[in-house]
Write a protein that holds these residues in place. Sequence first.
Motif, PDB file in Angstrom:
ATOM      1  N   UNK A   1       9.487 -37.284 106.078  1.00 42.30           N
ATOM      2  CA  UNK A   1       8.382 -38.222 105.926  1.00 42.30           C
ATOM      3  C   UNK A   1       7.244 -37.525 105.192  1.00 42.30           C
ATOM      4  N   UNK A   2       7.032 -37.940 103.949  1.00 40.69           N
ATOM      5  CA  UNK A   2       6.030 -37.331 103.077  1.00 40.69           C
ATOM      6  C   UNK A   2       5.015 -38.352 102.584  1.00 40.69           C
ATOM      7  N   UNK A   3       5.006 -39.542 103.154  1.00 46.00           N
ATOM      8  CA  UNK A   3       4.142 -40.597 102.633  1.00 46.00           C
ATOM      9  C   UNK A   3       2.656 -40.289 102.829  1.00 46.00           C
ATOM     10  N   UNK A   4       1.850 -40.984 102.064  1.00 45.80           N
ATOM     11  CA  UNK A   4       0.389 -40.931 102.161  1.00 45.80           C
ATOM     12  C   UNK A   4      -0.157 -39.529 101.929  1.00 45.80           C
ATOM     13  N   UNK A   5       0.260 -38.943 100.817  1.00 44.03           N
ATOM     14  CA  UNK A   5      -0.256 -37.665 100.337  1.00 44.03           C
ATOM     15  C   UNK A   5      -0.660 -37.866  98.878  1.00 44.03           C
ATOM     16  N   UNK A   6      -0.664 -36.803  98.112  1.00 42.14           N
ATOM     17  CA  UNK A   6      -1.004 -36.872  96.688  1.00 42.14           C
ATOM     18  C   UNK A   6       0.109 -36.239  95.852  1.00 42.14           C
ATOM     19  N   UNK A   7       1.339 -36.455  96.268  1.00 38.96           N
ATOM     20  CA  UNK A   7       2.490 -35.860  95.592  1.00 38.96           C
ATOM     21  C   UNK A   7       2.726 -36.546  94.257  1.00 38.96           C
TER      22      UNK A   7
ATOM     23  N   UNK B   1      21.047 -37.826 105.705  1.00 30.99           N
ATOM     24  CA  UNK B   1      19.655 -38.262 105.704  1.00 30.99           C
ATOM     25  C   UNK B   1      19.566 -39.703 106.195  1.00 30.99           C
ATOM     26  N   UNK B   2      18.830 -39.906 107.285  1.00 28.98           N
ATOM     27  CA  UNK B   2      18.658 -41.245 107.855  1.00 28.98           C
ATOM     28  C   UNK B   2      17.392 -41.919 107.355  1.00 28.98           C
ATOM     29  N   UNK B   3      16.336 -41.138 107.158  1.00 31.11           N
ATOM     30  CA  UNK B   3      15.045 -41.727 106.827  1.00 31.11           C
ATOM     31  C   UNK B   3      14.310 -40.857 105.817  1.00 31.11           C
ATOM     32  N   UNK B   4      13.826 -41.501 104.756  1.00 31.23           N
ATOM     33  CA  UNK B   4      13.022 -40.837 103.734  1.00 31.23           C
ATOM     34  C   UNK B   4      11.835 -41.738 103.433  1.00 31.23           C
TER      35      UNK B   4
ATOM     36  N   UNK C   1      26.416 -43.223 102.597  1.00 30.90           N
ATOM     37  CA  UNK C   1      25.739 -42.321 103.508  1.00 30.90           C
ATOM     38  C   UNK C   1      25.240 -43.017 104.758  1.00 30.90           C
ATOM     39  N   UNK C   2      24.233 -42.416 105.363  1.00 33.17           N
ATOM     40  CA  UNK C   2      23.687 -42.910 106.620  1.00 33.17           C
ATOM     41  C   UNK C   2      22.237 -43.353 106.501  1.00 33.17           C
ATOM     42  N   UNK C   3      21.716 -43.454 105.290  1.00 35.94           N
ATOM     43  CA  UNK C   3      20.311 -43.809 105.082  1.00 35.94           C
ATOM     44  C   UNK C   3      20.032 -45.214 105.596  1.00 35.94           C
ATOM     45  N   UNK C   4      19.090 -45.328 106.532  1.00 43.22           N
ATOM     46  CA  UNK C   4      18.728 -46.635 107.070  1.00 43.22           C
ATOM     47  C   UNK C   4      17.261 -46.983 106.813  1.00 43.22           C
ATOM     48  N   UNK C   5      16.493 -46.001 106.342  1.00 41.29           N
ATOM     49  CA  UNK C   5      15.086 -46.270 106.067  1.00 41.29           C
ATOM     50  C   UNK C   5      14.650 -45.510 104.822  1.00 41.29           C
ATOM     51  N   UNK C   6      14.130 -46.254 103.853  1.00 45.29           N
ATOM     52  CA  UNK C   6      13.577 -45.661 102.645  1.00 45.29           C
ATOM     53  C   UNK C   6      12.230 -46.304 102.409  1.00 45.29           C
ATOM     54  N   UNK C   7      11.184 -45.532 102.597  1.00 49.86           N
ATOM     55  CA  UNK C   7       9.830 -46.009 102.329  1.00 49.86           C
ATOM     56  C   UNK C   7       9.429 -45.543 100.939  1.00 49.86           C
TER      57      UNK C   7
END
Length: 143
Positions: A73-79, A93-96, A121-127
Amino acid sequence: HNNKFTGQIPFNIGNMVNLFYLDLSYNELAGTLPPSLVMCKKLRHVYLDHNMLAGPIPSFYGRLGNYWLIDLTLDSNQLVGGVPEDWGDRKKLLSLKVQDNNLSWKIPKELCNLWAPDGEGELVELGADCRICDCHFCKGRCY
């Protein structure tokens, strides 16, 4: 989480080789994403959201937790830049979450293929912000 930490994440955080869960979210951390985290081979959950972290997402972050990372979880930064293209083989990876940054690269198609309901894969959440996500599952779910 929400500790009012300031400054940079110390490089020597990578010395905690048995680190499993890292939550430094909702602080005032600045600087870049620490490269030494890749040395934490047991790391499964990383929450660095809601800080002031800047710079690109390192390609080698795909190797966090010795390829067994579950949540990033890297959201809400200045990347800036985007999710590295070679992350398409992160089948565990389940959530990114990368929304609310200054990312400009499109989410790699290989990562889109990790969507659990109909992918490999197993990804269930991508924000992600709508402008960078063309994955079919982003429709109606992006920011």
